[in-house]
Design a protein around this motif. Sequence first.
Motif, PDB file in Angstrom:
ATOM      1  N   SER A   1       1.029  -1.198   0.055  1.00  0.00           N
ATOM      2  CA  SER A   1       0.066   0.073  -0.105  1.00  0.00           C
ATOM      3  C   SER A   1       0.777   1.268   0.063  1.00  0.00           C
ATOM      4  O   SER A   1       2.030   1.164   0.201  1.00  0.00           O
ATOM      5  N   GLY A   2       0.363   2.220  -0.519  1.00  0.00           N
ATOM      6  CA  GLY A   2       1.156   3.538  -0.537  1.00  0.00           C
ATOM      7  C   GLY A   2       1.714   3.768  -1.715  1.00  0.00           C
ATOM      8  O   GLY A   2       1.614   3.210  -2.775  1.00  0.00           O
ATOM      9  N   SER A   3       2.962   4.564  -1.682  1.00  0.00           N
ATOM     10  CA  SER A   3       3.420   5.116  -3.097  1.00  0.00           C
ATOM     11  C   SER A   3       4.489   3.961  -3.482  1.00  0.00           C
ATOM     12  O   SER A   3       5.016   3.161  -2.788  1.00  0.00           O
ATOM     13  N   ALA A   4       4.287   3.575  -4.754  1.00  0.00           N
ATOM     14  CA  ALA A   4       4.901   2.450  -5.437  1.00  0.00           C
ATOM     15  C   ALA A   4       6.387   2.728  -5.296  1.00  0.00           C
ATOM     16  O   ALA A   4       7.072   1.892  -5.412  1.00  0.00           O
ATOM     17  N   ASN A   5       6.718   3.973  -5.653  1.00  0.00           N
ATOM     18  CA  ASN A   5       8.087   4.367  -5.771  1.00  0.00           C
ATOM     19  C   ASN A   5       8.801   3.918  -4.586  1.00  0.00           C
ATOM     20  O   ASN A   5       9.808   3.339  -4.304  1.00  0.00           O
ATOM     21  N   ALA A   6       8.169   4.243  -3.221  1.00  0.00           N
ATOM     22  CA  ALA A   6       8.671   3.938  -2.056  1.00  0.00           C
ATOM     23  C   ALA A   6       8.901   2.477  -1.699  1.00  0.00           C
ATOM     24  O   ALA A   6       9.849   2.048  -1.201  1.00  0.00           O
ATOM     25  N   ALA A   7       7.779   2.055  -2.150  1.00  0.00           N
ATOM     26  CA  ALA A   7       7.649   0.277  -1.829  1.00  0.00           C
ATOM     27  C   ALA A   7       8.963  -0.302  -2.807  1.00  0.00           C
ATOM     28  O   ALA A   7       9.617  -1.268  -2.281  1.00  0.00           O
ATOM     29  N   ALA A   8       8.911   0.171  -4.026  1.00  0.00           N
ATOM     30  CA  ALA A   8      10.022  -0.345  -4.746  1.00  0.00           C
ATOM     31  C   ALA A   8      11.280  -0.328  -4.472  1.00  0.00           C
ATOM     32  O   ALA A   8      12.399  -1.146  -4.381  1.00  0.00           O
TER      33      ALA A   8
END
Length: 656
Positions: free
Chosen positions: A512-519
Amino acid sequence: MFSAAWLAFGLAASVQLAAAQQAGSIVQVGNTQVSAMMMFLGNEEKVYILDKTENNAAQINGHPAWGSVWDVNTHTAQPMAVLTNTFCASGMHLPNGSYASFGGNSAIGPLGAVGSVGSGQYDTTYEDYDGRKSIRILNPCTSADDMTSTQCEWFDNPAVLSMQKQRWYSAAEALGDGTVVLIGGFVAGGYINRNTPNTDPEYEGGAAEPTYEFYPSRGAATVMNFMITTSGLNSYAHTYLMPSGNMLIQANISTILWNPDTNVETPLPNMPGGVARVYPASGAVAMLPLTPANNYTPTVLFCGGTDMPDEYWGNYSYPNYNTWTYPTSKDCQRITPEPTDGSSPVYVQDDDMLEGRTMGQFIILPDGTFLIVNGGLNGTAGYAQATGQTPLFSDMPFDESLASGPVGTPAIYNPNLPSGSRWSNAGLGSTNIARLYHSSALLMPDATVMIAGSNPNIDTNLTAYFPTTYTAEIFYPPYFSASVRPTFSGAPQTLSYGGSYFDLTVPSTAYSGSANAAAANTTVVLSRGGFTTHAMNMGQRHLQLNSTYTVNSNGSITLHVAQVPPNPNLLTPGPALMFVVIDGIPSNGTMVIVGSGQVETQSTQLASVLPASSQNASAQGSGSSGTTTNSASGSTHTGAIIGAVIGAIAVIGILG
């Protein structure tokens, strides 16, 4: 009586199920049928369990069982036939995903009596055979297979497949080509590997085995000098293959680098403080995660054990001292045996554990932290009916146990935190089951930890102070507090040493949340739980694969993942679980095979070259509580493994 509390089930089944995935909880889940002295994960569905030959209620072929197979999904076990006595055997993975168990004890009967036929060759009551030279092969099966078929059973026939030497409590370590080296052990004996006086440290009058040999064989068994200089405390020596192909070996309070090709030993510093870590001191020992950040440089962590003086240890019969009164060590030491900066290897003081432990066991979790479970505050592993200070069994306060003060609360060590803050047990539950001698623990495919076993008794004993234990538990690490568990697809069946990268797909529902942060906070790791026995996990490794990513407009993430680094000594050929970890939260693991699947010089290619990472500022995850099932590419490799029972004997089971 105190033991009744340790036997009791603390919660009703309905409450157990309700608590099942509470982070930090330890939940009783089922009966292992035999006491879990040894365990290994055969595939995503099955855990294989070995006990010593003893009077278990579970029967197989008209006699007590000492093997079983545990279903990961149903939490039930069924007995398995094993021919020879597996008491205190060693074990290791093989390149094709099979496992081998090595050695054990002579045949025994009730109450540990020497087998009734041929001075321990066979026993007519328990129907076990001498296991000291045995090599047993198991090719894991799944629920879709006929678990009673020959292909799914242990191959255990010393007349066909055996070691050159009798080995009980031997070390086992895989080499870069998949060969397994077997080191030392008892031939006969008991508590520690020496007589008093110790006038023959090499062979102890025929009770010690100071040699090493290979499976498959590379020639005659050869004396290892280290097994002589460490006489007494050298059973189940701690062994770790290094990138160079040399091997770190630690026993007694000594440490060496050993060349398996030339038998050359290079001395390293002694263990600081005189703390013994090998059996029966039984400290917790594991290699720290191998990662791109540390350039895949191995560091080994030693924690706990005991600094009991040498004269307290005694001999084969029993300790001289009442060990259960001697506090265990909290001390932790790290060593990097092959520093890349040209410096000399040294032990480095690490944070003390929260309490001392003997028989504490490290399990490397997918997030790269270390769980320590099991063990006692005082004493050592092993059992006896007397000591030098307590000659009468009737005066032994814990029956045959040489340890006391079971530690019921696990703790977690984070190697990445600053010194002084690496240990914590905050939020972790406790167990009311004493997990002492002959306990075991193992990482599961769903990233939980299975805990089982404990039997500091010469035979099955349900009324002892610390009784024979059949109840399995599951520990749920802190990451089970997450509302979303990652999933991924595209895992290959096999990985190579170097070569072209592969892609994994992480759907938007996996976070959940920002895809950039997760990646940017995603790692792909390979975890090998090893063959667990005696507070050790032989072959346990955790290796992070190099990776980059592409964030897609629909919120999915494509992970570009490197193959295993092109050095088979870092992660020897064989099975491992692949996890995707996002913000410290692991997916379920998918079983893969590293390498060619054969005992041979492994092919290597240049390290994988990865594309640059690519972000997408508008992409978001849509994860919520739900499934954590991964999907792998292609069909299962299990069938190929099942079909290798006799093939394993022909191809890799070369007689010594």
